[in-house]
Write an enzyme that holds these catalytic residues in place. Structure first.
Site, PDB file in Angstrom:
ATOM      1  CG  ASP A  25      -5.921  37.396  28.773  1.00 53.37           C
ATOM      2  OD1 ASP A  25      -4.863  36.755  28.990  1.00 53.37           O
ATOM      3  OD2 ASP A  25      -6.683  37.139  27.835  1.00 53.37           O
ATOM      4  CG  ASN A  73      -4.569  29.791  34.694  1.00 54.37           C
ATOM      5  OD1 ASN A  73      -4.861  30.781  35.363  1.00 54.37           O
ATOM      6  ND2 ASN A  73      -4.770  29.774  33.378  1.00 54.37           N
ATOM      7  NE  ARG A  76      -1.837  29.857  31.640  1.00 57.13           N
ATOM      8  CZ  ARG A  76      -1.899  31.126  31.306  1.00 57.13           C
ATOM      9  NH1 ARG A  76      -0.892  31.920  31.578  1.00 57.13           N
ATOM     10  NH2 ARG A  76      -2.952  31.622  30.699  1.00 57.13           N
TER      11      ARG A  76
END
Ligand code: FPP
Length: 246
Positions: A25, A73, A76
């Site tokens: 991260d 994800n 995004r």
């Protein structure tokens, strides 16, 4: 140096982790702090991943799971998703000399069928190309979610049962485990999360039951060899009870 001897020397303990998982991260924040697009953080993140894979292999870690793209994800921006998928299609196979030098076998966990065809092709080619390397297994968790993996495992188990005409016993932990994405890989001993957050974010939920957790404030692109070795040493000092008495 390889194997148990290396694990003993570097971690200062024979209890060094066999399997390490990393939630990488902080790529976006690393780039933003430098007025660069978030995607530059992912590009640097790839370099950090190579440094850490090499360090893990040197420390005698046998399995390294890298959380490269989660089932969440996809939320995004289209550009960022495209860039991350492009990293896989553009770089994964080109790193063959690195896999060969370090002895990396690449495997995948996650929902492969929902990945773009080009990514599926690249993954399957790199897994085939590296299957003879045996110093460290790198599991790329790509389109991976812990809950999604458990649901897919349940569905595989049900499908197997439907094929069988004999009466089936009750489902057991061992029976379900066999249907997870990588049942042949031992559960992670150590989970590392970089970038200052302290949560699992749907990573290896079943497999993490008894993992030790290690959190680092450093952003992923800044991670290097010493950071990995420090985490391994820290793990070497932990006492694990697995629910029993020490
Ligand atoms: C989390 O940081 C990182 C990701 C979602 C992508 C991880 C991918 C890499 C490190 C590239 C390596 C790729 C391979 C194939 C090994 P973030 O973007 O959430 O960072 P932020 O919290 O600072 O926004």
């Amino acid at each position: 140096m390889a194997g148990d001897a290396a694990r003993e020397t570097i971690a200062g303990s024979v209890n060094a982790p066999l399997h390490v998982g990393i939630i990488m991260d902080g790529n976006g924040r690393w780039a933003t702090a430098r007025s660069m697009p978030r995607t530059s953080g992912h590009q640097e993140g790839l370099e950090a991943a190579k440094r850490v894979v090499r360090a893990a292999a040197d420390a005698g870690v046998r399995y390294l799971s890298l959380f490269a793209f989660s089932t969440e994800n996809w939320n995004r921006t289209a550009d960022e998703v495209k860039f991350l998928m492009g990293l896989v299609t553009g770089y994964l196979r080109k790193e063959y000399p690195f896999y060969q030098e370090v002895g990396v076998r690449v495997v995948h966990s996650g929902n492969v069928k929902r990945l773009p065809r080009a990514v599926q092709r690249e993954l399957s080619a790199v897994m085939k190309d590296t299957q003879q390397f045996d110093r460290i297994v790198v599991n790329l968790a790509l389109n991976y979610g812990g809950r999604d993996e458990i649901v897919r495992a349940v569905n595989r188990l049900l499908a197997d049962r439907q094929k069988s005409s004999t009466e089936q016993p009750r489902v057991t932990e061992a029976g379900l485990r066999k249907h997870l994405d990588l049942p042949q890989i031992p559960d992670p001993d150590l989970i590392i999360r970089t970038g200052g957050e302290q949560r699992l974010s749907n990573f290896l939920l079943w497999e993490c039951a008894y993992a030790e957790l290690y959190f680092s404030d450093k952003l992923w692109p800044d991670w290097d060899r010493d950071d990995l070795l420090q985490a391994v040493r820290d793990y070497g000092c932990r006492k694990r009870n697995f629910g029993g008495v020490r």
